[in-house]
Design an enzyme around this catalytic site. Structure first.
Site, PDB file in Angstrom:
ATOM      1  N   ALA A  10      12.612  -2.766  13.682  1.00 44.30           N
ATOM      2  CA  ALA A  10      11.923  -1.489  13.526  1.00 44.30           C
ATOM      3  C   ALA A  10      12.169  -0.515  14.665  1.00 44.30           C
ATOM      4  O   ALA A  10      11.798   0.662  14.567  1.00 44.30           O
ATOM      5  CB  ALA A  10      10.415  -1.722  13.382  1.00 44.30           C
ATOM      6  N   ARG A  15      18.812   5.185  22.226  1.00 39.36           N
ATOM      7  CA  ARG A  15      19.991   5.255  23.093  1.00 39.36           C
ATOM      8  C   ARG A  15      21.298   5.324  22.307  1.00 39.36           C
ATOM      9  O   ARG A  15      22.346   5.649  22.871  1.00 39.36           O
ATOM     10  CB  ARG A  15      20.003   4.054  24.052  1.00 39.36           C
ATOM     11  N   GLN A  70       6.776  -1.470   9.837  1.00 40.42           N
ATOM     12  CA  GLN A  70       5.936  -1.281  11.016  1.00 40.42           C
ATOM     13  C   GLN A  70       5.851   0.217  11.283  1.00 40.42           C
ATOM     14  O   GLN A  70       6.773   0.813  11.818  1.00 40.42           O
ATOM     15  CB  GLN A  70       6.527  -2.009  12.225  1.00 40.42           C
ATOM     16  N   GLY A  75       4.899  -2.835  19.730  1.00 38.18           N
ATOM     17  CA  GLY A  75       5.418  -4.019  20.393  1.00 38.18           C
ATOM     18  C   GLY A  75       5.836  -5.116  19.445  1.00 38.18           C
ATOM     19  O   GLY A  75       5.544  -5.106  18.249  1.00 38.18           O
ATOM     20  N   GLY A  99      17.203  -7.785  15.155  1.00 35.29           N
ATOM     21  CA  GLY A  99      18.257  -7.270  14.292  1.00 35.29           C
ATOM     22  C   GLY A  99      19.406  -6.621  15.016  1.00 35.29           C
ATOM     23  O   GLY A  99      20.378  -6.212  14.376  1.00 35.29           O
ATOM     24  N   GLY A 138      13.373 -10.317  29.996  1.00 39.57           N
ATOM     25  CA  GLY A 138      12.220 -11.066  30.475  1.00 39.57           C
ATOM     26  C   GLY A 138      12.646 -12.355  31.157  1.00 39.57           C
ATOM     27  O   GLY A 138      13.610 -13.006  30.749  1.00 39.57           O
ATOM     28  N   ASN A 169      14.978 -14.687  28.944  1.00 38.46           N
ATOM     29  CA  ASN A 169      14.579 -14.899  27.559  1.00 38.46           C
ATOM     30  C   ASN A 169      15.557 -14.165  26.650  1.00 38.46           C
ATOM     31  O   ASN A 169      15.700 -12.944  26.720  1.00 38.46           O
ATOM     32  CB  ASN A 169      13.161 -14.371  27.343  1.00 38.46           C
TER      33      ASN A 169
END
Length: 452
Positions: A10, A15, A70, A75, A99, A138, A169
């Site tokens: 979503a 950018r 969404q 978030g 995605g 993260g 992550n």
């Protein structure tokens, strides 16, 4: 039971600086999202829900996936919760992926699912990667024993010590669905972004006595996302290299993989040679011992064995065995070339059939035409196939000789063994064996045999 998945798509992708949603930008002829869905399915996922935004949602139906919109970007945790609310609960594995990660292959999704061992108390397996610093990913903070994950800290919320951690992550997760449903409703938004982070489920699951295990990726580049046009080009180059390597390992010679562009639907037989500056697109099929290139583009083309396609474009057409095309030819519009046909310099064919052994070697346009066996089309010949209302067909029989600069004004039929003189404008049918010349073309009188 096979796994199901939620794909987060979503995001606006600002950018990219594009009116097109980010996950619809193409790599090797397929949208970014297509690559993710294909990898999930190949990795054992049979039921996919894509979280979209209102602009993207109408386009995702073509991918064969369920969608959930969404409307507010609050978030990743919020996105997953919306998707879960739309799905009936079931036991088993739920994969969550992004995605915009077209480089993640099926093996990554298979590995992360295999690491989810609910019987051992594992509620979440997640992919991690060692990445160069600095990084906006993260950070993975491991427990004291280093065998499990203690928490994930988003880079904007990291302390200086946490920013020094190079295990990141990757954003690919395999959850026990029941455990995720219990945790997701308790995710809050008390962070620098004021968003609901999916990564907060890690600490919630650990606090509930469940294990979170890391699944290290062998190469961090395989889990990089695409955020701008530079990263899009870099990802396309990686995917294209993978496609080239698959074909090369199957017996295809690709002289310079960096100078060849492939799409995943292309089928190439062993012992084909692909020279530099070649694009193979769509459902193109190429038979063995054929040479393509240099400087050729084939789209939805069926090419036979032992052919040569040089400096030419072939689109939506069929080419038989032992055919030579080019240089600088254009074959399009469902043209069909029989065995041994020769199409040469600056010849264009559109919706035209060339029977076995026929030739058009120089500077010709043949549109909506049929050319019989062994017939030769002279340089400069054109079919005038459009009368202002409709496209008309030209029929040229077998063993015909069409002289240079002939204009065949359709509809017209040139019989077997006929001949046209150079510069003829043929406006009527030419019977078999007849010779015509002139403007308009007329029968050339046969000379009487000399008197004895």
């Amino acid at each position: 039971m096979s796994a199901r998945a939620i794909v987060l798509a979503a995001g606006k992708g600002t950018r990219m600086k594009s009116a097109r949603p980010k996950v619809l930008h193409a790599l090797c002829g397929r949208p970014m999202l297509w690559w993710v869905l294909e990898a999930l399915r190949a990795g054992g996922v049979d039921d996919v829900t894509v979280v979209t935004n209102p602009e993207l949602d109408p386009s995702v139906a073509a991918f064969g996936a369920r969608t959930v919109v969404q409307r507010e970007q609050l978030g990743t945790g919020h996105a997953v919760r919306i998707a879960l609310d739309a799905l009936p609960p079931r036991d088993g594995t739920l994969v969550v992926a992004y995605g915009d990660m077209p480089l993640a292959g099926a093996e990554i999704f298979a590995d992360v699912q295999a690491a989810l061992d609910a019987d051992a108390g594992t509620a979440l397996a997640l992919v991690t990667a060692r990445m160069p610093l600095p990084s906006s990913f993260g950070r993975i903070i491991r427990s004291a024993g280093a065998a499990a994950v203690a928490k994930i800290v988003e880079s904007k919320d990291c302390t200086p010590a946490e920013l020094a951690v190079d295990e990141m992550n990757a954003g690919i997760y395999a959850y026990d669905e029941g455990a995720l449903r219990d945790a997701i409703v308790r995710v809050g938004s008390d962070n620098a972004q004021g968003e609901f982070y999916l990564t907060d489920t890690v600490e919630l699951l650990i606090a509930a006595g469940r294990r979170v295990v890391p699944v290290p990726a062998s190469d961090y580049r395989s889990v990089l996302g695409v955020n701008d046009r530079v990263e899009l080009a870099n990802a396309r180059a990686v995917l294209n290299r993978r496609l080239c390597e698959d074909h090369m390992r199957a017996g295809v010679t690709i002289v310079d993989p960096a100078a060849v562009s492939l799409e995943p639907g292309v089928a190439i037989a062993p012992d084909v040679t692909i020279l530099p500056n070649v694009m193979l697109c769509g459902a193109t099929r190429i038979g063995s011992e054929t040479v393509v290139g240099p400087n050729a583009r084939l789209t939805d083309a069926a090419i036979g064995e032992r052919c040569e396609i040089r400096e030419s474009v072939v689109t939506a057409s069929e080419i038989g065995d032992d055919v030579s095309v080019g240089p600088f030819a254009h074959v399009r519009g469902h043209a069909r070339l029989g065995a041994g046909v020769r199409i040469g310099n600056f010849v264009e064919l559109k919706n035209t059939e060339m029977a076995e052994g026929a030739k058009a070697a120089h500077l010709s346009y043949l549109g909506d035409a049929s050319v019989g066996e062994r017939s030769n089309i002279g340089a400069g010949t054109i079919t005038a196939n459009f009368d202002g209302v409709r496209k008309n067909r030209t029929q040229v029989g077998a063993d015909v000789r069409i002289g240079s600069n002939t204009v065949l004004v359709a509809p017209v039929d040139v019989g077997d063994g006929a001949l046209t003189g150079a510069g003829a404008v043929v406006t009527r049918d030419v019977p078999a064996g007849e010779r015509v010349a002139g403007v308009p073309a007329r029968t050339i009188a046969k000379k009487s045999a000399p008197s004895p």
